[in-house]
Design an enzyme around this catalytic site. Structure first.
Site, mmCIF file in Angstrom:
data_model
loop_
_atom_site.group_PDB
_atom_site.id
_atom_site.type_symbol
_atom_site.label_atom_id
_atom_site.label_comp_id
_atom_site.label_asym_id
_atom_site.label_seq_id
_atom_site.Cartn_x
_atom_site.Cartn_y
_atom_site.Cartn_z
ATOM 1 N N ASN A 211 0.786 -1.223 -0.137
ATOM 2 C CA ASN A 211 0.139 -0.150 0.030
ATOM 3 C C ASN A 211 1.142 1.342 -0.091
ATOM 4 O OD1 ASN A 211 -1.917 2.040 0.461
ATOM 5 N ND2 ASN A 211 -2.810 0.978 2.436
ATOM 6 N N ARG B 182 -2.454 -2.179 -3.448
ATOM 7 C CA ARG B 182 -3.624 -1.285 -3.442
ATOM 8 C C ARG B 182 -3.520 0.047 -4.348
ATOM 9 N NH1 ARG B 182 -4.944 3.383 0.638
ATOM 10 N NH2 ARG B 182 -7.351 3.456 0.473
ATOM 11 N N HIS C 14 -13.143 2.895 -0.356
ATOM 12 C CA HIS C 14 -13.119 1.852 0.695
ATOM 13 C C HIS C 14 -13.891 0.438 0.297
ATOM 14 C CE1 HIS C 14 -13.183 5.210 4.206
ATOM 15 N NE2 HIS C 14 -12.035 4.878 3.897
ATOM 16 N N ARG D 244 -12.325 15.828 7.287
ATOM 17 C CA ARG D 244 -13.121 16.273 5.879
ATOM 18 C C ARG D 244 -14.594 16.427 6.219
ATOM 19 N NH1 ARG D 244 -11.309 10.510 2.626
ATOM 20 N NH2 ARG D 244 -9.593 10.380 4.095
ATOM 21 N N GLU E 188 -8.315 -5.070 5.299
ATOM 22 C CA GLU E 188 -8.259 -4.816 3.638
ATOM 23 C C GLU E 188 -6.880 -5.614 3.169
ATOM 24 O OE1 GLU E 188 -8.858 -0.505 5.150
ATOM 25 O OE2 GLU E 188 -9.348 -0.403 3.027
#
Ligand code: ADP
Length: 399
Positions: free
Chosen positions: A8, A94, A183, A244, A387
């Protein structure tokens, strides 16, 4: 034994994990960070059979990602496990944005790499860094197939009415403006784990997955397919997040530009890094936020209320999109750990078949578990996401 190495990669760091796929156990994981800085760091964890980690740290100078991969190889050689004994059969990468082009794990060819680079205009911070990681990994592991696993891929099943913005159609088409969703690896993994844990056929289940970490998104999953999700063209849309805004009237952008003379870069930074629960309270970590809110800090209480209000809003929307809901699954840092956020989000929904069991919700455990009452129509679960394992599974399936 079959091992897969998962990468990743960010612009100045990358994480890695070596996973043995027969038992699906992690053998080692690590992080190389501050690449290109005066001092770079590498942390390499060796995981034993019981899942306990022995950690090795080193500070050195790593000028670029390729040097970072060499440092990773050195860490494997110095501390184990031996890559000669566990040679990765494939490397899974990823990749954040797959646009509308990539809907499944894809073996990386030169053309695939060009396409990932081309999608950088939709994810300028992420895709170039992902490509850099891929290139460095290819230089290090030349003979092994490399596979791209996209954060957006799971949401490629969204129907047009869910992914289309009511924007001038020509403009949207020309600039590839639509909802993509993110996601996806986590939403897919969690919905499949929930079905498996409940011993139910995923194809017959309607699920809502709440991935609540620093970034946060919610997905409606029908029969194993994503039919709606809260993030959009970018990971800014939807839920309130650590820093955010999530949803906001787009005219706020015009207003702040006209009134406060804020430019695009400044607004981008404001919306992405200075807003969310942090912008409302000065606290970014949900542990601090709930603690302060409970202690009577008004800004913290408001931030938590706004956070939960938005969760209910999306939850309600997805209940109606799905028509019938079988499971609601909480995952990621906040979803897995904050009993308070889970309780406040699902409070007062008994008329919709959601009945929490307070003791089950409060109980802490590492594994997947049900937190609703036995007579709840909707089964509410906490599902730890993984993940890296999902990327490794998809990588293996592609080679
Ligand atoms: P990322 O999106 O960066 O992968 P994570 O999924 O790891 O994030 O979630 C990180 C967030 O999880 C932290 O910012 C923190 O707010 C929250 N978190 C972690 N542990 C707890 C806890 N015990 N209680 C409440 N929130 C927690």
């Amino acid at each position: 034994m079959t091992a897969v190495l998962v990468i990743n990669s960010g612009s100045s760091s990358f994480k890695y994990q070596l996973i043995e796929m027969d038992a699906e156990t992690t053998l080692a994981r690590g992080l190389v960070e501050s690449i290109g800085a005066d001092e770079s760091h590498i942390v390499h964890d060796v995981i034993d059979d019981d899942g306990a980690a022995e950690s090795f740290e080193q500070t050195t100078q790593i000028p670029d990602h390729t040097a970072g991969f060499t440092a990773m190889l050195d860490a494997f050689a110095d501390h184990g496990p031996s890559l000669a004994q566990h040679p990765p059969v494939a490397i899974g990468h990823r990749v954040v944005h797959g646009g509308a082009r990539f809907f499944e794990p894809t073996v990386i060819t030169n053309l695939v790499k060009i396409n990932i680079q081309d999608l950088s205009e939709l994810a300028p911070l992420h895709n170039p860094a992902n490509v850099e990681g891929i290139t460095a990994a290819q230089q290090t592991f030349g003979d092994v197939p490399h596979v791209a696993v996209f954060d957006t891929a799971f949401h490629q099943t969204l129907p047009p009415e869910a992914f289309t913005y009511a924007l001038d159609a020509d403009t949207a088409k020309r600039h590839r403006v639509r909802k993509y969703g993110f996601h996806g690896t986590s939403h897919k993994f969690v919905s499949e784990e929930a079905a498996r844990f409940l011993d139910r056929d995923n194809a017959a289940l309607n699920q809502i997955v709440l991935h609540l970490g620093n970034g946060a998104s919610m997905t409606a999953v029908r029969g194993g397919e994503s039919i709606d999700t809260s993030m959009g063209l970018t990971p800014l849309e939807g839920l309130v997040m650590g820093t955010r805004t999530g949803d906001i009237d787009p005219a706020v952008v015009f207003h702040l530009h006209r009134r406060a003379d804020m430019g695009v870069a400044e607004l981008d930074e404001l919306f992405n890094t200075k807003s969310g629960i942090y912008g409302l309270s000065g606290l970014q970590d949900m542990r601090d936020l709930t603690e302060q809110a409970n202690a009577g800090n008004e800004a913290a209480r408001t931030a938590l209320d706004v956070y939960v209000h938005r969760l209910k809003q999306y939850l309600g929307g997805y209940v109606f999109q799905l028509g019938r809901v079988d499971t609601i699954a909480f995952t990621a840092g906040i979803g897995e750990n904050s009993a308070q956020v889970r309780a406040e989000t699902l409070a007062g929904l008994e008329n919709f078949g959601v009945k929490m069991d307070a003791a089950r919700n409060e109980r802490r455990s590492r594994g997947i578990r049900v937190i609703s009452a036995d007579d709840s129509t909707v089964t509410v679960l906490v599902v730890p996401t993984n993940e890296e394992l999902e990327i490794a599974r998809q990588t293996l399936s592609a080679v």
